[in-house]
Motif scaffolding. Sequence first.
Motif, PDB file in Angstrom:
ATOM      1  N   VAL A  39     -10.455  21.323 -17.329  1.00  0.00           N
ATOM      2  CA  VAL A  39      -9.510  22.267 -16.728  1.00  0.00           C
ATOM      3  C   VAL A  39      -9.005  21.650 -15.431  1.00  0.00           C
ATOM      4  CG1 VAL A  39     -10.729  24.224 -17.702  1.00  0.00           C
ATOM      5  CG2 VAL A  39     -11.182  23.549 -15.368  1.00  0.00           C
ATOM      6  N   HIS A  40      -7.791  21.994 -15.067  1.00  0.00           N
ATOM      7  CA  HIS A  40      -7.168  21.429 -13.870  1.00  0.00           C
ATOM      8  C   HIS A  40      -6.663  22.567 -13.005  1.00  0.00           C
ATOM      9  CE1 HIS A  40      -7.093  17.351 -15.633  1.00  0.00           C
ATOM     10  NE2 HIS A  40      -7.057  18.029 -16.754  1.00  0.00           N
ATOM     11  N   SER A  41      -7.040  22.521 -11.734  1.00  0.00           N
ATOM     12  CA  SER A  41      -6.641  23.599 -10.837  1.00  0.00           C
ATOM     13  C   SER A  41      -6.364  23.009  -9.459  1.00  0.00           C
ATOM     14  CB  SER A  41      -7.749  24.656 -10.759  1.00  0.00           C
ATOM     15  OG  SER A  41      -8.966  24.039 -10.433  1.00  0.00           O
ATOM     16  N   PRO A  42      -5.553  23.685  -8.654  1.00  0.00           N
ATOM     17  CA  PRO A  42      -5.231  23.159  -7.332  1.00  0.00           C
ATOM     18  C   PRO A  42      -6.411  23.183  -6.372  1.00  0.00           C
ATOM     19  CG  PRO A  42      -3.906  25.116  -7.829  1.00  0.00           C
ATOM     20  CD  PRO A  42      -4.839  24.934  -8.962  1.00  0.00           C
ATOM     21  N   PHE A  43      -7.455  23.895  -6.737  1.00  0.00           N
ATOM     22  CA  PHE A  43      -8.634  23.994  -5.865  1.00  0.00           C
ATOM     23  C   PHE A  43      -9.837  24.193  -6.778  1.00  0.00           C
ATOM     24  CE2 PHE A  43      -6.377  27.967  -6.302  1.00  0.00           C
ATOM     25  CZ  PHE A  43      -7.328  28.769  -6.902  1.00  0.00           C
ATOM     26  N   PRO A 132      -4.166   5.482 -11.180  1.00  0.00           N
ATOM     27  CA  PRO A 132      -2.804   5.971 -10.918  1.00  0.00           C
ATOM     28  C   PRO A 132      -2.085   6.467 -12.164  1.00  0.00           C
ATOM     29  CG  PRO A 132      -2.948   3.603 -10.598  1.00  0.00           C
ATOM     30  CD  PRO A 132      -4.336   4.075 -10.796  1.00  0.00           C
ATOM     31  N   HIS A 134      -2.277   8.208 -15.914  1.00  0.00           N
ATOM     32  CA  HIS A 134      -3.126   8.974 -16.813  1.00  0.00           C
ATOM     33  C   HIS A 134      -2.202   9.697 -17.783  1.00  0.00           C
ATOM     34  CE1 HIS A 134      -5.921  12.058 -18.228  1.00  0.00           C
ATOM     35  NE2 HIS A 134      -6.885  11.239 -17.850  1.00  0.00           N
ATOM     36  N   PHE A 137      -0.296  12.958 -16.959  1.00  0.00           N
ATOM     37  CA  PHE A 137       0.901  13.007 -16.119  1.00  0.00           C
ATOM     38  C   PHE A 137       2.178  12.972 -16.959  1.00  0.00           C
ATOM     39  CE2 PHE A 137      -2.071  11.044 -12.887  1.00  0.00           C
ATOM     40  CZ  PHE A 137      -2.177  12.199 -12.137  1.00  0.00           C
ATOM     41  N   PHE A 142       2.713  19.478 -15.637  1.00  0.00           N
ATOM     42  CA  PHE A 142       1.443  19.211 -14.964  1.00  0.00           C
ATOM     43  C   PHE A 142       1.609  18.950 -13.475  1.00  0.00           C
ATOM     44  CE2 PHE A 142      -2.357  16.779 -13.847  1.00  0.00           C
ATOM     45  CZ  PHE A 142      -3.315  17.628 -14.351  1.00  0.00           C
ATOM     46  N   GLY A 143       2.840  18.668 -13.047  1.00  0.00           N
ATOM     47  CA  GLY A 143       3.077  18.440 -11.621  1.00  0.00           C
ATOM     48  C   GLY A 143       2.657  19.610 -10.756  1.00  0.00           C
ATOM     49  N   ARG A 144       2.572  20.791 -11.336  1.00  0.00           N
ATOM     50  CA  ARG A 144       2.181  21.964 -10.547  1.00  0.00           C
ATOM     51  C   ARG A 144       0.666  22.142 -10.466  1.00  0.00           C
ATOM     52  NH1 ARG A 144       6.632  25.016  -9.236  1.00  0.00           N
ATOM     53  NH2 ARG A 144       5.369  26.697  -8.402  1.00  0.00           N
ATOM     54  N   THR A 146      -1.367  20.567  -8.829  1.00  0.00           N
ATOM     55  CA  THR A 146      -1.822  20.424  -7.442  1.00  0.00           C
ATOM     56  C   THR A 146      -1.133  21.440  -6.529  1.00  0.00           C
ATOM     57  OG1 THR A 146      -0.141  18.730  -7.156  1.00  0.00           O
ATOM     58  CG2 THR A 146      -2.363  17.980  -7.649  1.00  0.00           C
ATOM     59  N   ASN A 147      -0.405  22.372  -7.140  1.00  0.00           N
ATOM     60  CA  ASN A 147       0.301  23.369  -6.332  1.00  0.00           C
ATOM     61  C   ASN A 147      -0.255  24.765  -6.607  1.00  0.00           C
ATOM     62  OD1 ASN A 147       2.112  25.079  -5.160  1.00  0.00           O
ATOM     63  ND2 ASN A 147       3.926  24.193  -6.085  1.00  0.00           N
ATOM     64  N   ASP A 148       0.127  25.352  -7.744  1.00  0.00           N
ATOM     65  CA  ASP A 148      -0.312  26.726  -7.993  1.00  0.00           C
ATOM     66  C   ASP A 148      -0.557  27.009  -9.468  1.00  0.00           C
ATOM     67  OD1 ASP A 148       2.273  26.540  -8.838  1.00  0.00           O
ATOM     68  OD2 ASP A 148       2.912  28.460  -8.012  1.00  0.00           O
ATOM     69  N   PHE A 150      -2.567  26.444 -13.343  1.00  0.00           N
ATOM     70  CA  PHE A 150      -3.904  26.259 -13.899  1.00  0.00           C
ATOM     71  C   PHE A 150      -3.766  25.772 -15.337  1.00  0.00           C
ATOM     72  CE2 PHE A 150      -3.841  29.464 -10.675  1.00  0.00           C
ATOM     73  CZ  PHE A 150      -4.881  29.111  -9.853  1.00  0.00           C
TER      74      PHE A 150
END
Lengths: 184, 486
Positions: A39-43, A132, A134, A137, A142-144, A146-148, A150
């Motif tokens: 899972v990928h999340s900004p935090f 660098p 992956h 990307f 997926f650019g989001r 690191t923003n908001d 999930f």
Amino acid sequence: MRTPSGHNVYGMGAQYPSAATLYEAAKLVRDAGFKRWDVHSPFPIHGMDEAMGLKKSWLSAVVLAGGISGLLTAVIMEFGPSSLLYPVIVHGKPTNFMTVPAFFPIMFEMTVLFSAFAAFFAVLIMNGLPRPHHPIFNWERFGRATNDAFFLVIEARDPRFTEVEARELLERSGGQHITIIHDD
Amino acid sequence: MDSAPTAPEVIRGEAATSVEQPLARPPLVLNRRSFSWLTERISGVVENPAPRWWWVCFTITGTIAMFGMFCLGYQISTGVGTWGLNHPVGWAWDITNFVFWIGIGHAGTLISAILYLLHQKWRTSINRSAEAMTLFAVMCAAIFPGVHVGRVWMAWYLAPLPNAFGIWPNFRSPLMWDVFAVSTYFTVSVLFWYTGLIPDLATLRDRATSKIKKFLFGFFACGWRGSNRNWRHYEMAYLLLAGLATPLVLSVHSVVSFDFATSILPTWHTTIFPPYFVAGAIFGGFAMVLTLMLPARAMFKLHDIITPQHIDKMAKIILLTGSFVTYAYMMEFFTAWYSGNSYERFAFWNRVFGPYWWYWWVGMLFCNMLSPQLFWFRWCRQNIFVVYFVCMCVNAGMWFERFIIIVGGLHRDFLPSSWGLFIPTWVDLWTFIGTLGIFTSLFLLFVRFLPMIAMSEVKITLPEADAHYGSTNGQHPAAAGGKERM
């Protein structure tokens, strides 16, 4: 696995509207028996490790090893010159066992220094970073991450991965924008 | 014995009800801001063109920094004699500035490491810039002992390297401890700061529009993907770095104080120095954090992220540590009197009524002991101008304190025939002002090129970041001040 247009498939991803829905989805995917997914999340989300079925990080063991090597380095670095190579009596402190406390501050600093380097390099190496490029990307949404936003991504090399089953699971867990992610 | 088992059950029952109705805490991010608002606002500081005031400030501080660089070059090429050092005052502004700067750094580590271990979520709004401040302060600090050695090109003698003379450093010397403590402190602070930056650099990478920005942010973000398998190791590393930085920061100023405390000079030779120095360092450092953050907050409109609550809490820490140093100051006088040692008694009498009397009355008494006492009053903690006034007092007061300790201890030697005063030269003055310029210039550059607030960490303080937010199966959504990530 290839798409009709001839791309290699990295996996299948879905976006979730909130940390809470991602957390619930992770529990579903874990219980479905998948192993190669993330899972990928900004935090970092509190409790996500258990929801994904991950155990405590063993990075602490690396740091312990780093700390011990730092301490030993300091012992050799200090007592080598001070007791063997260039013994000299200053501050009325001879080079015997009684003066050992005067060597402690540098031992402490070296222990901390080596532990910190161990923690820093261990977190990079254990995470396979720097990396660098992956496949994930390639997914323009997926650019989001690191923003908001999930995301949950199941990799195609998971032994249980089939397009139908993965899509069904991601839909059932409330995933949106379910997408096949290309490898190249 | 018989009634013992029943009593805890009653207590447990009461605890259970109080858990179900948590006290509402004031939110750390005001106005119910969303994740993307935080990203936009904090990244915007880096991405938008530099405001005009930034150029004005940077021109001024850059010019001052150039003056400082010139003075350093002049001092190195001509010799330490360009400073006002002479017998009996062999340590003066240089070591005062060293202790002053290194102390300022301590607040950054306290915020980033100690408050992290104590689960103080409010630290997330200020930790990044406080850590940057630490790095720049330690850089400024390192300049002074570096050039104070006189022949700077011989500074490598400090390192335990084999050399043709067969001479090795004396590892039992507090000055040698200092070399290791400060260099370790700087290195660990850089690692801690950079580890914290990686997720935010990834945010900037994903938002970058130009190719060069994408490359640079991408390079330093190491390909961070926000993956939970990565967060798991990352959080462990962050926790351990915090755990390592905590004793480290306490050790650094303790070791700095050993430079003095292991000598036999009256006013230096005291066991109270390590805690006294550490408290003073945090005291002065928090004042500097507020000195930098209050203008930055106003300039970049970060009022929803750095809220009155944050300022209030920092003011309380200034009050606490200010009271520590007040206690230490008074205890020094008591010990001098109680020791019955006439040199010690004279040194402290001289501190208050000697040639440097006004340094004590203005610097130590007014700035350090009295001015933070305003923070007992809520009104003072909430009034930006009062807070800024006290911070400026503390910044100055802590410099005076170090000057009083160092020069105050040296200028009255044991033999009255060798008594003397310290007269600073223009090189002394401009080297110190120059480091103020270097420090502020570096901070201005940091604000422009890196996210000054830890985005990934502030987002955790939003209630939406909780995995159980909005669920109805009996679990409460976490209060805004709830669990810290672990």
